[in-house]
Design an enzyme around this catalytic site. Structure first.
Site, PDB file in Angstrom:
ATOM      1  N   ASP A  73     -36.148 -19.182 -14.781  1.00  0.00           N
ATOM      2  CA  ASP A  73     -35.667 -18.218 -13.796  1.00  0.00           C
ATOM      3  C   ASP A  73     -36.354 -18.551 -12.475  1.00  0.00           C
ATOM      4  OD1 ASP A  73     -35.491 -15.787 -12.157  1.00  0.00           O
ATOM      5  OD2 ASP A  73     -34.773 -14.805 -13.972  1.00  0.00           O
ATOM      6  N   ASN A 118     -30.339  -7.192 -20.396  1.00  0.00           N
ATOM      7  CA  ASN A 118     -29.789  -6.040 -19.684  1.00  0.00           C
ATOM      8  C   ASN A 118     -28.259  -6.105 -19.736  1.00  0.00           C
ATOM      9  OD1 ASN A 118     -32.471  -5.544 -18.943  1.00  0.00           O
ATOM     10  ND2 ASN A 118     -32.260  -6.738 -17.084  1.00  0.00           N
ATOM     11  N   HIS A 165     -33.740 -12.850 -21.147  1.00  0.00           N
ATOM     12  CA  HIS A 165     -34.982 -13.220 -20.474  1.00  0.00           C
ATOM     13  C   HIS A 165     -36.074 -13.403 -21.523  1.00  0.00           C
ATOM     14  CE1 HIS A 165     -33.889 -11.902 -16.287  1.00  0.00           C
ATOM     15  NE2 HIS A 165     -33.006 -11.181 -16.976  1.00  0.00           N
ATOM     16  N   HIS A 179     -27.248 -12.968 -20.562  1.00  0.00           N
ATOM     17  CA  HIS A 179     -28.430 -13.821 -20.559  1.00  0.00           C
ATOM     18  C   HIS A 179     -29.615 -13.056 -21.119  1.00  0.00           C
ATOM     19  CE1 HIS A 179     -28.310 -11.766 -16.651  1.00  0.00           C
ATOM     20  NE2 HIS A 179     -29.618 -11.888 -16.590  1.00  0.00           N
ATOM     21  N   GLN A 187     -28.473  -5.038 -15.089  1.00  0.00           N
ATOM     22  CA  GLN A 187     -27.887  -6.370 -15.172  1.00  0.00           C
ATOM     23  C   GLN A 187     -27.431  -6.739 -13.776  1.00  0.00           C
ATOM     24  OE1 GLN A 187     -24.539  -6.819 -17.853  1.00  0.00           O
ATOM     25  NE2 GLN A 187     -24.493  -9.031 -17.590  1.00  0.00           N
TER      26      GLN A 187
END
Length: 148
Positions: free
Chosen positions: A34, A91, A106, A104, A98
């Site tokens: 990220d 999320n 994390h 996705h 989100q």
């Protein structure tokens, strides 16, 4: 048929159209750092096909995507011996924070409880939900479970 979405940034990253720092890749997912790096090694795991969020998953999507998380998390733990834990976050929907509408996950390595990341929520006061109310909630959700 699993497809990508032309205007989706994560589809573009997974297709190699946008450069990134890849941690892991196979035929189903790509895991990459990220750019915000909440903590060192903060990684996103995305399917290579487009799903907005958990509400679009089929059982095979969940199995394929989530089965790869231990391999990546364990590699992170070996790469960062000072890593004490990991938060796994997903999320779903704007109200749940989100911000990119391609599902996705994390993986946020945790080094100390003062490493800049935290989760905070305020539970309902004890007694807000009686046993009868909790049972009604459970039955309501249970009635909507679709068996395969």
């Amino acid at each position: 048929m699993k497809t990508t979405k032309p205007d989706c940034i994560f589809c573009k990253i997974a297709n190699g159209e946008i450069p990134t720092h890849v941690v892991y890749e196979d035929d189903v997912v790509m895991a990459f750092l990220d750019t915000s790096q909440i903590t060192k090694g903060h990684t996103l795991v995305v399917p290579k096909y487009h799903l907005d969020n958990i509400f679009d998953y089929e059982a095979d999507d969940a199995a394929a995507i989530f089965q790869r998380l231990p391999k990546i998390a364990q590699a992170m733990q070996r790469a960062f011996p000072d890593m004490q834990g990991v938060n796994i976050l997903n999320n779903n929907g704007e109200v749940a924070f989100q911000s990119v509408f391609h599902t996705h996950i994390h993986l946020i390595p945790r080094y100390t409880n003062k490493d800049g990341f935290g989760l905070k929520w305020i539970p309902a006061k004890e007694g807000t939900y009686s046993d009868d109310v909790l049972e009604t909630i459970a039955q309501t959700v249970h009635a909507e479970i679709k068996e395969d």
